[in-house]
Design a protein around this motif. Structure first.
Motif, PDB file in Angstrom:
ATOM      1  N   ARG A  17      42.278  45.056  43.322  1.00 34.05           N
ATOM      2  CA  ARG A  17      41.705  44.023  42.462  1.00 34.05           C
ATOM      3  C   ARG A  17      42.200  42.626  42.852  1.00 34.05           C
ATOM      4  N   VAL A  18      43.475  42.521  43.198  1.00 31.91           N
ATOM      5  CA  VAL A  18      44.011  41.223  43.588  1.00 31.91           C
ATOM      6  C   VAL A  18      43.436  40.786  44.941  1.00 31.91           C
ATOM      7  N   THR A  19      43.292  41.724  45.858  1.00 30.40           N
ATOM      8  CA  THR A  19      42.714  41.413  47.171  1.00 30.40           C
ATOM      9  C   THR A  19      41.283  40.907  47.028  1.00 30.40           C
ATOM     10  N   GLU A  20      40.504  41.579  46.199  1.00 31.19           N
ATOM     11  CA  GLU A  20      39.120  41.142  45.964  1.00 31.19           C
ATOM     12  C   GLU A  20      39.091  39.754  45.334  1.00 31.19           C
ATOM     13  N   GLN A  21      40.028  39.504  44.421  1.00 26.07           N
ATOM     14  CA  GLN A  21      40.080  38.203  43.760  1.00 26.07           C
ATOM     15  C   GLN A  21      40.476  37.098  44.738  1.00 26.07           C
ATOM     16  N   MET A  22      41.396  37.405  45.652  1.00 29.54           N
ATOM     17  CA  MET A  22      41.818  36.426  46.661  1.00 29.54           C
ATOM     18  C   MET A  22      40.636  35.989  47.516  1.00 29.54           C
ATOM     19  N   GLN A  23      39.762  36.920  47.815  1.00 29.21           N
ATOM     20  CA  GLN A  23      38.618  36.610  48.673  1.00 29.21           C
ATOM     21  C   GLN A  23      37.528  35.842  47.931  1.00 29.21           C
ATOM     22  N   LEU A  45      37.904  34.057  44.419  1.00 34.72           N
ATOM     23  CA  LEU A  45      38.410  32.844  43.765  1.00 34.72           C
ATOM     24  C   LEU A  45      39.924  32.943  43.676  1.00 34.72           C
ATOM     25  N   PRO A  46      40.655  32.371  44.633  1.00 31.67           N
ATOM     26  CA  PRO A  46      42.115  32.519  44.654  1.00 31.67           C
ATOM     27  C   PRO A  46      42.847  31.636  43.646  1.00 31.67           C
ATOM     28  N   PHE A  47      42.222  30.523  43.232  1.00 30.03           N
ATOM     29  CA  PHE A  47      42.909  29.600  42.322  1.00 30.03           C
ATOM     30  C   PHE A  47      41.879  28.879  41.458  1.00 30.03           C
ATOM     31  N   SER A  48      42.285  28.604  40.231  1.00 28.99           N
ATOM     32  CA  SER A  48      41.413  27.891  39.307  1.00 28.99           C
ATOM     33  C   SER A  48      42.144  26.660  38.786  1.00 28.99           C
ATOM     34  N   PRO A  49      41.763  25.448  39.217  1.00 28.73           N
ATOM     35  CA  PRO A  49      42.453  24.237  38.749  1.00 28.73           C
ATOM     36  C   PRO A  49      42.307  24.066  37.237  1.00 28.73           C
ATOM     37  N   ARG A  50      43.256  23.362  36.663  1.00 25.25           N
ATOM     38  CA  ARG A  50      43.177  23.077  35.236  1.00 25.25           C
ATOM     39  C   ARG A  50      41.882  22.319  34.925  1.00 25.25           C
ATOM     40  N   ARG A  51      41.366  22.552  33.729  1.00 28.80           N
ATOM     41  CA  ARG A  51      40.092  22.018  33.226  1.00 28.80           C
ATOM     42  C   ARG A  51      38.913  22.912  33.593  1.00 28.80           C
ATOM     43  N   PHE A  52      39.149  23.920  34.479  1.00 27.18           N
ATOM     44  CA  PHE A  52      38.114  24.885  34.826  1.00 27.18           C
ATOM     45  C   PHE A  52      38.551  26.268  34.350  1.00 27.18           C
ATOM     46  N   THR A  53      37.584  27.057  33.957  1.00 23.26           N
ATOM     47  CA  THR A  53      37.900  28.431  33.583  1.00 23.26           C
ATOM     48  C   THR A  53      37.280  29.386  34.597  1.00 23.26           C
ATOM     49  N   ASN A  54      37.484  30.691  34.399  1.00 27.59           N
ATOM     50  CA  ASN A  54      36.914  31.689  35.290  1.00 27.59           C
ATOM     51  C   ASN A  54      36.797  33.013  34.552  1.00 27.59           C
ATOM     52  N   ASP A  55      35.882  33.835  34.988  1.00 22.26           N
ATOM     53  CA  ASP A  55      35.593  35.097  34.299  1.00 22.26           C
ATOM     54  C   ASP A  55      36.811  36.013  34.244  1.00 22.26           C
ATOM     55  N   THR A  56      37.605  36.036  35.305  1.00 19.52           N
ATOM     56  CA  THR A  56      38.751  36.943  35.344  1.00 19.52           C
ATOM     57  C   THR A  56      39.777  36.591  34.276  1.00 19.52           C
ATOM     58  N   ALA A  57      40.062  35.303  34.134  1.00 22.63           N
ATOM     59  CA  ALA A  57      41.026  34.883  33.119  1.00 22.63           C
ATOM     60  C   ALA A  57      40.514  35.166  31.715  1.00 22.63           C
ATOM     61  N   ILE A  58      39.235  34.892  31.482  1.00 19.64           N
ATOM     62  CA  ILE A  58      38.653  35.148  30.166  1.00 19.64           C
ATOM     63  C   ILE A  58      38.686  36.643  29.853  1.00 19.64           C
ATOM     64  N   SER A 114      45.362  31.661  36.046  1.00 19.82           N
ATOM     65  CA  SER A 114      45.440  32.180  37.412  1.00 19.82           C
ATOM     66  C   SER A 114      44.494  33.366  37.620  1.00 19.82           C
ATOM     67  N   PRO A 115      43.511  33.236  38.486  1.00 14.85           N
ATOM     68  CA  PRO A 115      42.633  34.376  38.770  1.00 14.85           C
ATOM     69  C   PRO A 115      43.403  35.557  39.360  1.00 14.85           C
ATOM     70  N   LEU A 116      44.367  35.267  40.220  1.00 19.16           N
ATOM     71  CA  LEU A 116      45.136  36.354  40.839  1.00 19.16           C
ATOM     72  C   LEU A 116      46.004  37.075  39.809  1.00 19.16           C
ATOM     73  N   GLY A 117      46.725  36.295  38.991  1.00 15.57           N
ATOM     74  CA  GLY A 117      47.566  36.913  37.976  1.00 15.57           C
ATOM     75  C   GLY A 117      46.755  37.718  36.982  1.00 15.57           C
ATOM     76  N   CYS A 118      45.615  37.165  36.578  1.00 13.85           N
ATOM     77  CA  CYS A 118      44.783  37.856  35.594  1.00 13.85           C
ATOM     78  C   CYS A 118      44.103  39.089  36.188  1.00 13.85           C
ATOM     79  N   ALA A 119      43.776  39.041  37.466  1.00 10.32           N
ATOM     80  CA  ALA A 119      43.226  40.227  38.128  1.00 10.32           C
ATOM     81  C   ALA A 119      44.265  41.342  38.153  1.00 10.32           C
TER      82      ALA A 119
END
Length: 460
Positions: free
Chosen positions: A96-102, A104-117, A332-337
């Motif tokens: 899951r982390v490998t797929e996430q790295m490929q 969306l490896p990082f999400s800057p503040r002010r932006f969200t992402n499906d993995t974190a949600i 963090s997309p990676l941490g949340c994955a």
């Protein structure tokens, strides 16, 4: 061999220390040039600190329940800094982390992402009840800081009550509310407005009750709240992790009632013990209460990515104009994955049920050892978190410091790693994925070490 030393007792509270004669003897016994070279390089470049550098050994691999040192020697890891619920390198987490790295490896503040949600939504699901608001951070200490800030803002009261011997992190604010002297050593003035009370301890508590009740420890909290005034929060570990102190369900229910009565926010620090270690997702669930704020971390990242979270109730979603955390890796997309994979794996492999079954075996084996070996003064635990307290005398309960160290090194020689807390409490916390065969093998190693030390120190 008996090794005597005068290590300051208060410096032993969090774990086995790295500057005793026994540690020096262990290090010198490693007859491997590559290991010794790495240990020297480590010692030369890292800032020295207790329980860290100088190090015990050097590692080259970790897989499942095992860590492997530079010599190729494998150890069952019954410590793991509490990140190893799934052991190491679990394929689901890696994938899951490998797929996430490929993607969306990082999400800057002010932006969200499906993995974190999705991760936050899943956390609120396994928390249940009213805990439905989440804030992520890179580590547990940061989460504790956020919890303290939120409690101040919500209640308008800055003072905090915590427990002696507690651990909530190593930053200045965390050691201010923590109860271990080893972290406050030489630090000077800390955060004002912290009152500490004795923890509910059955074996050697500050105020032992003749009938074994621990409710009076809870009543002490109310006494302090009423006398001190201005208390905004009570922070405590659901179960004291390092030396495994487990209050009663009645204690926690009384604590919840007191906090409700006096409008004090209850913060449960489940950073080391959450994610299934007690046989429930979180320790508070075993006591049938719900905190106002839950702090989790360590194993949340699957032993791969640092991640922690503060979970609270919708009614406390009132600090929109403040930055409670403001951490770079807040979503963090990676941490949340990694966290999503960890939660899914615990569910799919039915590890909570497995932990509860394993607990019966561990309890039975350790209680048998206590009956056989007089060096064991107390056995206590829940799920796959157990403490074995060694004493020189069961009547006086004098702590057996040297004996505990020798048990540690006997076990390391056999291929079993764990930590020693308070200088005399063996803490055993294996990965939740451990098999029954592996668990019995580890307990056999441990009993052999206990029997050897029991004989070496001339116990009956």
């Amino acid at each position: 061999m008996v090794v005597a030393h005068n290590q300051a007792n208060h410096l032993r509270s969090e774990g086995d220390v790295n500057n005793t004669p026994a540690r020096a003897e262990w290090t010198q016994s490693i007859q491997d040039e590559a290991t010794q070279a790495l240990l020297k390089r480590d010692s030369d470049v890292f800032l020295h600190q207790s329980m860290s550098t100088p190090c015990l050994d050097s590692l080259q691999a970790a897989d499942g329940i095992y860590i492997e040192d530079t010599r190729g020697k494998r150890y069952m890891d019954f410590h793991g800094n509490n990140v190893h619920q799934l052991g190491y390198g679990h394929p689901n987490v890696i994938q899951r982390v490998t797929e996430q790295m490929q993607a969306l490896p990082f999400s800057p503040r002010r932006f969200t992402n499906d993995t974190a949600i999705s991760c936050a939504e899943k956390l609120t699901e396994i928390c249940g009840g009213e805990l439905n608001r989440v804030l992520f951070a890179p580590g547990g200490t940061s989460v504790v800081g956020m919890a303290l800030k939120l409690a101040r803002f919500i209640t308008g009261n800055a003072k905090v009550v915590s427990l002696w011997d507690s651990f909530h992190g190593a930053s200045l604010d965390a050691i201010s509310v923590g109860g271990e002297a080893c972290f406050r050593e030489g630090m000077g003035p800390l955060m004002a407005g912290v009152e500490r009370i004795p923890p509910a301890i059955a074996y050697r508590g500050a105020f032992p009750h003749p009938e074994g009740s621990d409710l009076h420890y809870a009543d002490y909290l109310e006494y302090v709240i009423e006398k001190e005034g201005g208390i905004g929060a009570f922070i405590a570990e659901g179960i004291r992790n390092t030396d495994v102190q487990i209050p009663s369900k009645a204690y926690w229910k009384r604590i919840r009632e007191i906090c409700d009565k006096h409008n004090v926010m209850l913060i449960i620090d489940d950073i080391p013990n959450g994610m299934g270690r007690c046989g429930e997702w979180f320790t508070y669930q075993a006591f049938d209460i719900e905190p106002d704020i839950l702090c989790i971390g360590k194993g949340l990242g699957g032993g791969l990515v640092p991640l922690a979270a503060m979970v609270t109730k919708d009614q406390y979603n009132q600090a929109a104009e403040l930055s409670l955390g403001h951490y770079t890796h807040e979503k963090s997309p990676l941490g949340c994955a990694a966290a999503l994979a960890t939660i899914e794996t615990i569910e799919q492999e039915k590890l909570l049920d497995k932990v509860q079954r394993h607990a019966l075996l561990v309890k039975q084996r350790l209680e048998q050892m206590k009956r056989r070996y007089s060096v064991i003064g107390d056995v206590r635990g829940m799920g796959l978190l157990w403490g074995v307290e060694l004493v020189t005398d069961r009547v006086t309960k004098q702590r057996a410091y040297d004996e505990a160290e020798q048990v540690l090194y006997h076990c390391l020689n056999q291929g079993l790693s764990f930590k020693v807390s308070q200088g005399n409490v063996i803490q055993l916390s294996p990965p939740l994925i451990i098999s029954r065969q592996q668990l019995n093998q580890a307990l056999d190693m441990f009993e052999h070490a206990i029997a050897t030390v029991n004989k070496e120190f001339n116990y009956e």
